[in-house]
Scaffold this active site. Structure first.
Site, short mmCIF file in Angstrom:
data_model
loop_
_atom_site.label_atom_id
_atom_site.label_comp_id
_atom_site.label_asym_id
_atom_site.label_seq_id
_atom_site.Cartn_x
_atom_site.Cartn_y
_atom_site.Cartn_z
N ASP A 195 0.89 -1.17 0.00
CA ASP A 195 0.00 0.00 0.00
C ASP A 195 0.92 1.21 0.00
O ASP A 195 1.53 1.54 1.03
CB ASP A 195 -0.88 -0.02 1.26
CG ASP A 195 -1.89 1.14 1.25
OD1 ASP A 195 -1.60 2.17 0.62
OD2 ASP A 195 -2.95 0.99 1.87
N HIS A 196 1.06 1.84 -1.16
CA HIS A 196 2.12 2.86 -1.27
C HIS A 196 1.89 4.04 -0.35
O HIS A 196 2.81 4.79 -0.05
CB HIS A 196 2.32 3.30 -2.73
CG HIS A 196 1.22 4.14 -3.27
ND1 HIS A 196 0.13 3.60 -3.90
CD2 HIS A 196 1.03 5.47 -3.26
CE1 HIS A 196 -0.68 4.58 -4.27
NE2 HIS A 196 -0.16 5.72 -3.89
N HIS A 258 -6.09 2.43 1.36
CA HIS A 258 -5.25 3.57 1.76
C HIS A 258 -5.75 4.29 3.00
O HIS A 258 -5.03 4.45 3.98
CB HIS A 258 -5.16 4.59 0.63
CG HIS A 258 -4.60 4.06 -0.65
ND1 HIS A 258 -3.56 3.17 -0.70
CD2 HIS A 258 -4.95 4.30 -1.94
CE1 HIS A 258 -3.29 2.89 -1.97
NE2 HIS A 258 -4.12 3.56 -2.73
#
Lengths: 506, 326
Positions: A195-196, A258
């Site tokens: 999950d950037h 996110h």
């Protein structure tokens, strides 16, 4: 033989990746070109990669090793925003780039890949360590994992890890099914769900800010916090991805992963240590403590939205239903606003408002913690200064932290005015922040999963999102309900107004 | 030229600067400060280059900088000026400013410096003393100035007799002074690359085969070479190994080699590239020239005691002295 490297000096040396091969599935895709290879090159530029480092790219496109190297060189030139292409560094990095073409559904491809890995291991001394990175359609994840297993690559002389990109399923049952398919070959501890957002500097700094300082944590609870607003806004529309997006929507695309992860980082209990398991346990516990809405509570506490056409800055922009590839009667949510509660002693009764959307006025992701007003109004504030103690954690575009408080205006009268104390990463520290992919790739290679999502966290997120999803899917909304360039539907304002709150304008 | 400086006046001038800065624009200014950085440089030191170095350091290590320019001679001189350095963050608001104070002191006024510096250091934050003048560090007044500092940064490579300088630093360290030496900082990337080689388990298993360590250097890099040799020796000793360690002066640049039966690990720098050779495999990596900015950036980032350096300094000083007497 010594057990530890006697030359290590953690006070001065940067974290460094051990020798390994990174196998990228979907190596001809956008993510590889825009993010993965530039991030790996930057790590090489910063001397973070071992000499025994290699990348094996694979996709259906036929290419030689040299053609792949040339393509990746162009990618680094075009997409490495703040890293010069140093010919010597590139030459050394490029020597470790390999490519094989093949179809992920073809067992022969995995035999060829296994042979290539053996060759690379011998040539580059990668120690048998392999990081498999799935940069493909999610529908191919299970096929690839099984192919890796069938090709005998799931185990080897060194470690084997698997990185997968979101979405991790499209509901609870598909998320569980995906996990069980991946677990046929990889242990959960070797599955890295990326999950950037969690790789962003400010998200990590939330932990430092909360648990490295003694002065904020005592305020971080229901006694002092009035409510929390988490905003993940995008100014752009679906940008040609309408056909894909109409199957996903804002709730699944942004909130399920996110923003709930960000919320968990903001609200989690302090972990006993900074070890990956401890931190992830606390994040997971927080996600499990979010109260799922019953079906009859969903519409009261959540608001879906879809953007309509508008004129922005002199330019006509289409509504979602006018975007190419989108159904003219699509019920897709391009906006989602939720009220959530965390059922813990710390947060009982404190609303967490989360919103995300496309075609909002600007691109901004931030968390605003609104503190309660002073218990007694000593100064004549006419009510307009209520709630002015605000702590803002900005994730993008300008990473930083701001604290807003009241101060006396200079002069003889006792007039107060809000002032903002800003800590801006970009200006307070001149050092370049690593990109989220640099951080996360290095973590995966080192074997630190702290910033990666675990299966129980994915499932806890779905247990919050799925009940909302079910109601929204069975309800016909009067879309579009917000104009492009606005801050979302009026119903979202009404949702906060019922609690006596208003959305901030970031 | 003035002969007295009043710290109170300097602080008042600084406060006035902040007020003035605050009047320009509605956004106001923020003072950023993580330390007091005292820089002592000869008046002949390139002022423009030093100014650029300090300016470059400020965004990452915002500090109240006190630059003391040293004037050789017996005439008593002590004067000051204050100014600020502000920069525009990405949001285009003027936001961050750092304070800078410049003092000029002649040799005859050096004894007065501690009483001027003490009130000027920022409360509750570390004081870093960067002494660029080998001449000053040998003067008796230097001890009193150094006592104000949390950490004293020197560069033994700039001394005429680097071995003697190392010995003095090692002696000061035994008295509890926290020393840093830029000659040591220069070899960080080298040490890092050597350490990387032995991150590989196979290479680590062959470490016991190292029979000799040879560091080849030119006169300009002699103290860095001693550090490299001493650090390697200490690390190997920690692994119960005692290879022969030699430092020779043959080449202009540093060249490090660890060797033994069937094993050769060599590091060599050519231009901006550091080549690491492990037997027949060479890996090249980008190596920026070690400018004052890069060296100080690293040193200012080391807030804790550097025990690796402390051990290395003791060993390096012994190695250097024993090599002289051989």
């Amino acid at each position: 033989m010594p057990n530890d490297n006697p030359f290590q000096d953690p006070l001065r040396f940067e974290r460094q990746a051990p020798e390994c091969a990174v196998v990228i599935f979907g190596a001809n895709g956008d993510l590889t070109k825009r993010k993965l290879i530039p991030a790996l090159y930057r790590l090489a530029y910063d001397r973070r990669l071992a000499a025994g480092f290699a990348v094996i790219g694979t996709s259906r496109t036929s290419m030689t090793d040299d053609q792949f190297r040339e393509k990746m060189r162009e990618a680094v030139k075009n997409f490495s925003e703040d890293t010069p292409l140093d010919e010597d560094v590139w030459a050394a990095f490029a020597r470790g780039l390999y490519y094989i073409a093949g179809d992920v559904t073809d067992p022969a491809m995995y035999q060829a890949l296994a042979a290539k890995l053996a060759q690379v291991e011998s040539e580059r001394h990668t120690g048998g360590n392999v990081l498999f990175y799935l940069s493909t359609q999610p529908s191919q994840y299970a096929t690839i994992a099984r192919g890796i297993g069938a090709g005998g690559m799931g185990k080897g002389a060194g470690w084997r890890r698997l990185v997968v990109e979101k979405p991790f399923g499209h509901d609870m049952s598909s998320a569980r099914e995906l996990s069980s398919q991946l677990h046929e070959v990889f242990d959960e501890s070797d599955v890295y769900r990326i999950d950037h957002y969690l790789g962003k500097e400010t998200v990590q700094n939330i932990l430092a800010f909360r648990f490295g300082n003694g002065i904020f944590e005592p305020l971080w609870n229901r006694r002092y916090v009035d409510h929390v607003q988490i905003t993940g806004a995008e100014a752009i529309g679906v940008e040609g991805r309408g056909a894909y997006y109409q199957e996903v929507g804002a709730l699944d695309d942004m909130i399920q992963n996110h923003l709930l992860q960000v919320m968990a980082t903001v609200a989690m209990e302090p972990s006993a240590s900074f070890r990956a398991t401890s931190v992830r346990d606390e994040r997971s516990k927080l996600l499990r403590s979010i109260r799922p809405w019953k079906p009859d509570e969903v519409l009261e506490n959540t608001v879906p939205g879809q953007y309509g056409p508008a004129r922005i800055g002199g330019e006509d922009v289409p509504g979602f239903r006018q975007e190419p590839g989108v159904d003219a009667a699509a019920q897709t949510d391009t906006y989602a606003g939720l009220t959530l509660y965390v059922d813990t002693w710390r947060w009982a009764g404190v609303p967490f408002y989360i919103r995300t959307g496309k075609r909002l006025p600007k691109r901004v992701t931030e968390i605003a913690i609104q503190f309660k007003s002073a218990p007694l109004h000593l100064f004549n504030r006419d009510g307009d200064a209520d709630g002015l103690n605000l702590l803002i954690l900005r994730i993008q575009p300008e990473e930083g932290i701001s604290l807003r408080f009241l101060s006396k205006r200079p002069g003889s009268g006792m007039t107060l005015r809000p002032v903002s104390m800003d800590f801006n990463y970009g200006s307070s520290f001149g050092e370049r922040s690593p990109s989220a992919y640099e951080t996360l790739l290095l973590d995966a290679i080192i074997g630190d999963p702290t910033l990666y999502t675990r299966q129980d966290m994915v499932e806890a997120s779905w247990s919050v999102v799925e009940p909302i999803q079910n109601v929204w899917r069975n309800h016909k909304f009067d879309f579009p309900n917000y104009a492009s360039g606005s801050w979302g539907p009026a119903a979202a304002d009404a949702m906060l107004a019922r609690n006596g709150h208003t959305w901030r304008r970031p | 030229m003035s002969t007295t400086v009043a710290p109170e006046k300097i602080l008042r001038d600084l406060a006035a600067l902040w007020v003035e800065e605050g009047k320009q624009g509605s956004a106001g200014v923020l003072r950023a400060c993580s330390m007091t950085l005292v820089v002592m440089a000869e008046e002949s030191d390139d002022a423009a280059a030093l100014g650029e170095t300090l300016a470059a350091l400020m965004p990452e290590h915002p500090a109240r900088t006190i630059l003391v320019r040293l004037r050789a001679g017996s005439e008593r001189t002590l004067s000051e000026r204050v100014y600020q350095q502000c920069w525009m963050p990405f949001g285009q608001r003027r936001q961050i400013c750092c304070e800078q104070i410049e003092l000029v002191a002649s040799d005859a006024a050096l004894g007065d410096l501690p009483s001027v510096l003490l009130p000027l250091v920022v409360a509750d934050l570390p004081v870093i003393l960067w002494c660029r003048s080998p001449r000053l560090s040998a003067m008796p007044e230097f001890g009193d100035i150094a006592r104000l500092a949390t950490k004293v940064v020197l560069d033994s490579a700039a001394f005429d007799e680097p071995e003697a300088a190392m010995a003095r630093m090692a002696e000061a360290q035994t008295r509890g002074v926290r020393i840093a030496d830029l000659a040591w900082t220069r070899v960080t990337r080298w040490r890092e690359m050597l350490a990387r080689v032995f991150e590989n388990r196979e290479m680590l298993s062959r470490l016991s085969g190292v029979a000799a360590v040879k560091v080849d250097c030119g006169a300009r890099h002699e103290t860095s070479a001693w550090y490299m040799a001493a650090w390697t020796r200490n690390a190997l000793a920690a692994a119960s190994l005692a290879p022969a360690v030699t430092v020779v002066r043959n080449s202009e640049a540093i060249h490090v080699e660890l060797s033994g039966p069937g094993l050769r690990v060599a590091l060599r720098c050519d231009g901006g590239t550091l080549a690491v050779t492990v037997n027949d495999l060479t890996n090249q990596t980008h190596l920026e020239p070690a400018s004052d900015y890069l060296l100080m950036r690293e040193e200012l980032g080391v807030a804790r005691r550097d025990t690796v350096f402390e051990r290395t300094l003791s060993t390096a000083a012994r190695l250097a002295v024993s090599s002289k007497t051989e």
